[in-house]
Write a protein that holds these residues in place. Sequence first.
Motif, PDB file in Angstrom:
ATOM      1  N   GLN A   1       0.825  -1.203   0.000  1.00  0.00           N
ATOM      2  CA  GLN A   1       0.000   0.000   0.000  1.00  0.00           C
ATOM      3  C   GLN A   1       0.857   1.250   0.000  1.00  0.00           C
TER       4      GLN A   1
ATOM      5  N   ILE B   1       1.074   4.344  -2.549  1.00  0.00           N
ATOM      6  CA  ILE B   1       0.814   5.721  -2.132  1.00  0.00           C
ATOM      7  C   ILE B   1       1.960   6.628  -2.571  1.00  0.00           C
TER       8      ILE B   1
ATOM      9  N   ARG C   1       2.093   7.215  -6.266  1.00  0.00           N
ATOM     10  CA  ARG C   1       1.067   8.142  -6.731  1.00  0.00           C
ATOM     11  C   ARG C   1       1.264   9.545  -6.183  1.00  0.00           C
TER      12      ARG C   1
ATOM     13  N   GLN D   1       0.789  10.460  -3.053  1.00  0.00           N
ATOM     14  CA  GLN D   1      -0.315  10.781  -2.150  1.00  0.00           C
ATOM     15  C   GLN D   1       0.091  10.672  -0.698  1.00  0.00           C
TER      16      GLN D   1
ATOM     17  N   LEU E   1      -9.060   6.453   0.809  1.00  0.00           N
ATOM     18  CA  LEU E   1      -8.828   6.774  -0.604  1.00  0.00           C
ATOM     19  C   LEU E   1      -7.445   6.330  -1.050  1.00  0.00           C
ATOM     20  N   SER E   2      -6.461   6.529  -0.162  1.00  0.00           N
ATOM     21  CA  SER E   2      -5.097   6.200  -0.582  1.00  0.00           C
ATOM     22  C   SER E   2      -4.906   4.692  -0.700  1.00  0.00           C
ATOM     23  N   PHE E   3      -5.773   3.922  -0.043  1.00  0.00           N
ATOM     24  CA  PHE E   3      -5.641   2.474  -0.129  1.00  0.00           C
ATOM     25  C   PHE E   3      -6.500   1.870  -1.229  1.00  0.00           C
ATOM     26  N   SER E   4      -7.273   2.723  -1.899  1.00  0.00           N
ATOM     27  CA  SER E   4      -8.136   2.163  -2.934  1.00  0.00           C
ATOM     28  C   SER E   4      -8.044   3.040  -4.171  1.00  0.00           C
ATOM     29  N   ASP E   5      -8.554   2.553  -5.244  1.00  0.00           N
ATOM     30  CA  ASP E   5      -8.416   3.291  -6.504  1.00  0.00           C
ATOM     31  C   ASP E   5      -9.605   4.201  -6.759  1.00  0.00           C
TER      32      ASP E   5
END
Lengths: 328, 571
Positions: A16, A20, A23, A25, B225-229
């Motif tokens: 994960q 992150i 991306r 994020q 949100l950061s763990f899913s698309d």
Amino acid sequence: MTNLTIEQLQPKLIMQFAQIIARGQMAHGYLLAGAQGLGKRQLAHWIALRLFCQQVTTDGQPCQTCPECQRILTHNHPDVIEIKPEGKSIKIADIRYLKQEVAKSGMESSQRLFIIEDADRLTASAANSLLKFLEEPAQNVYAILCTSNKNQILPTILSRLQVIDLVPLVPQIVQQQFETAGILPQQAQLLAHLTSDLTVAQALLADDWLMQVSTKLAAWAQKVEQHDLEAFVQIQTQILPLLGSRQQQKIFLTLVGLWYQDLLSCRYQLETGLCFGAYENQLIQASTTLTTTQLLMQAEYAIQAQQILEQNISCQNVLESLTLKLIA
Amino acid sequence: MSYQALYRVWRPQRFDDIIGQETMTQTLKNAIMTHQTSHAYLFTGPRGTGKTSAAKIFAKAINCHYQQDGEPCNECETCRAITAGALNDVIEIDAASNNGVEEIRDIRDKAKYAPTQADYKIYIIDEVHMLSTGAFNALLKTLEEPPTNVVFILATTEVHKVPATIISRTQRFNFKRITAADLFKRMAYILDQKEMTYDPAALKVIAKAAEGGMRDALSILDQVLSFSDNHVTLDNALDVTGSLTEALLADYVQTIQDNAPKQALQLLQQILAEGKDVQRFVEDLIEYVRDLLLYQQAPELVAASEMDLLDEHFKALSAAMPAERLYGVIDILNETQQQLRFTNHPEIYLEVATVRLTQSQIAQVASATVATPTADNEQVAALSQQVAQLQAALQKIEVDGPVKVPAAKPKAKAAKQISKKVNRKAIYPVLAEATRANLEKLKEVWPDLLNMLDVTKRAIMKVSEPVAASESGVVVAFNYAILFERANNDQDLLRILEDGLNRLTGNPFKVVLVPHDAWPEIRQEYLQNHAVPVQHETTDQATGTPKPEQKPAVIEQAQALFGDAVVVEKD
């Protein structure tokens, strides 16, 4: 004789975080919460490596060989700052230092990362002075807090961070890990319930300490079951000499708690493995003689004893009063 | 531009954006519109309810020249400078790190100077509860009568740490927790704006976990949100918050209702193995039970707060569990929640709590039986009288000398044989219906049962254990023949046992005793005599030719002699 790597401990979280960071994020603050030995520190370091590494591999892993990685691994990177409690707590002076550092921009890169270990041991004023910093830190400043006791962190801090709970390892896996490291199966069984950290486990095994303690514990429990006042004497003569440090005292009371946990699982014939597999017969015997109410009451006394010890009462007092309560 | 947390991106910039605090924002707007602003404000309330945001908006609104209905325009230079934190006249101070008298003196000195760019000089002192006593007192005079065009806004989550003398010099605004429904709406709004899809159930879970704090809600949302698309799913939300599904909670409460400790413990271990947050689990559970309780009294309230349909299981549970039971459950859970704060090994706490939750009935019965004898003085008096009589009788016997002792012996032997026979007749019906589950249930209450007996009876029963049980009967095996004899002849004991089992389990039980040595034999016999005949019967029925009963010649002769008074007793 090696610990599990972070990739083995928390594969899901690593994936994960890789996603992150890829991306872009990454949030400004994370709290990694989980028991000892789950890889909080390793995860924080992995994130540091991943953020700073110059040659990230194609599958999103840090290379661990470039100069940046090397310096992080040896704790020498000027832009990765680690704070851990010196003595009992993290004091406001440490946080002041941290805030000063935050005010400056990165030494060599544009980003900075702060890792605070054992964040539950921040003093009240230190924790409060972190609040404003955590709310709106400067750009490209990241903070990672680690804690093994999430409940003792200020709620106002929690709400400013993304809380990540590290999934506890299944005791069976830990046990396997211990066994491959050369620990005897029965000891591994008990150790797996105490810690998932191999070095901690080996420290407990040193000088055969754990085995001695559990033998004494079983003998004491036997006397308690028989309502024999000799149990009271055993505290002084047999058990206390083994409990030199505060840490050992805590572990002993945890073991008492685990003993009652085992009694409960014997009572209701749960399939999960016992912690004290070696004393199965004694446990089964004991669990049938007690009434449910008695069993529950005794278990609660055992739990309370843990709390009382936390309140700085001397260990002998705690254990002796526990014994008297259990026998009565 | 690096990634910014949702709560920073979506920090409200107008009073109307602050959710769930309409009274406060309206009051502030009115004050600005009518130019009746005070020189000092104190904003208090739990985390994430908009205190700091309101302070910043107030700073903008009071300085903005284009304000409309008390709202800042957010477009003029002053507004933008304040939003960026670049205006010199709006000073945000972190009281937690600047908590000494020195810093307050600094403020006091600088407050004398007139604002440079804006109309008002605004001091926002955040986390004001961390000021030292000296600092608070140094602030008092300035706070009472500050220079014109200076406004102090104090914000804190812990108002009880602020001295009363400070509070009395300010206008106090209490921000309240934001309702789950409001959190839900705001999150849905943000996601719509970001053009992301979501699962409404997921937002509901987040809203519940946030406990009335908008920042908490958005932090969690960020994480999900950061763990899913770019799609908020229920699974992700449950994962991040560590919450349980309603179905799992319902199952757990069901085991409590069924008084099934084994199942409850198994469920608990399953939950813990999934890595759910223990604290959250207890919280969720309390909330669920509270909803059950509420639903009994005011169904529409629960439906409103839950924001969607309640499942059938919930309704069934709510109907099935009496309110007293639910109170008890909440009490125990509350206690556990307190204890959990101080431990690193939560499993044992939860296991004990779980067993306690499933035990309420037995505990009540047991405590009731313990309580009665101590209270009853009359009985004690009667008993002591009886003892005195017996002692007198005993003395008399001693004086007279033992006379009839030898005669008693054969009688005992006869009794033994009789009892053995009586036994078997009673055992067979029990064995016919005996199941493993029944036996386990019985073993669970067995220690409780023993505890209800008095000392002598308990001593007898201590060497016994239940070996087979059906819905309405139990076979108890004794280790020693002599104790078996005594117990079996003690009608009082049997009655008490049956009575006690009735109270503990709720249905009437027949207790049959056997000696331990004879037990395997009896069971074997039963299997031979009964399991086989059952088969015969079925085969007979299948062929449709019931065989005439064949009686041994002896019995036929006896019947001829004595008529129907002869009863065949199988041994």
